[in-house]
Scaffold this active site. Sequence first.
Site, PDB file in Angstrom:
ATOM      1  N   CYS A   1      -2.954   0.690   1.085  1.00 14.29           N
ATOM      2  CA  CYS A   1      -2.773   0.573   2.535  1.00 14.29           C
ATOM      3  C   CYS A   1      -1.396   0.044   2.906  1.00 14.29           C
ATOM      4  CB  CYS A   1      -3.858  -0.325   3.122  1.00 14.29           C
ATOM      5  SG  CYS A   1      -5.545   0.268   2.822  1.00 14.29           S
ATOM      6  N   THR A   2      -0.895  -0.923   2.132  1.00 14.68           N
ATOM      7  CA  THR A   2       0.438  -1.450   2.415  1.00 14.68           C
ATOM      8  C   THR A   2       1.497  -0.379   2.187  1.00 14.68           C
ATOM      9  OG1 THR A   2      -0.226  -3.711   1.841  1.00 14.68           O
ATOM     10  CG2 THR A   2       2.137  -3.204   1.772  1.00 14.68           C
TER      11      THR A   2
END
Length: 296
Positions: free
Chosen positions: A184-185
Amino acid sequence: MAQRTRLDDDHCAIAQALDVVGDWWTLLIVRDAARGLHRFDELQRELGVSRKVLTERLRLLVDAEVLTRVPYQDRPVRHEYRLTPRGRALLPVLVALQDWGDTWVMGEGETMATAAEASMEAQRVHELLGTQLPELQLLGHDGELFDPVAAATPHTVLYCFPGAYARKDAYPPDWARIPGAQGCTLESCTYRDRLAEFTAAGATVHGVSTQRPDEQRAFAEKERLRFPLLSDADLNLTAALRLPTFRAAGVSRLKRLTLVVDRDRVVRDVQYPVTDVTASVDAALATVGRLRRSTA
């Protein structure tokens, strides 16, 4: 008249709730109202139910204050059916049922933040192509309400992700062991680094997760994101589009997927499952460019 058996367990909230929504047609009506179907003929066409049965179920839901009747035409008077706050409180129930069905009925019982390409779940998500997002608003990480579809640009890229946090210790236990949860990052930072390219192509970028706005704000500030992260903590968008979810740390979380939506709220492209986050950003940018050229 629909035959109903009263569940006479006055002290059991489950029994009392089922007395209102225990009929399977009832929850399907709530499902479709959340998807933006409000008129009798729309609901009948979608559900394939008889007019008599639908009339009875709608009356029961109005009497239970799950739906409210709102006039939309004067001559003759016609009404549409809208979810009340009491009805919207059922959205987590619908999402939990869908998650259980995806995992245990149509799946193998494994907690996953992704899906097999040939799965029924993936097929359901790809059927969003050509559908229209209903009108709704989500809370941004800055505390402002946002329409997930931008009016200022021809297209909006909605990338849905399980969760991203400013601190590593904030992630749910065993997060790294959930297939598809990680990345996600990297995904958000890739959109950040390529935001100018999306802007030049006429697209707005919105990230969506079911995290609280304060969690999203901490992450956005840490990574210096220059676009909104939108919170679907109330599951309004998730229920409206029947987006796939999984449970982690007691929270329903979106599986990773990407939608490209035009200004008329029509879904023009679907990516699901997303297994390579940088490639998915490339694909979203290519889609926006192709759509822009096709309308030039």
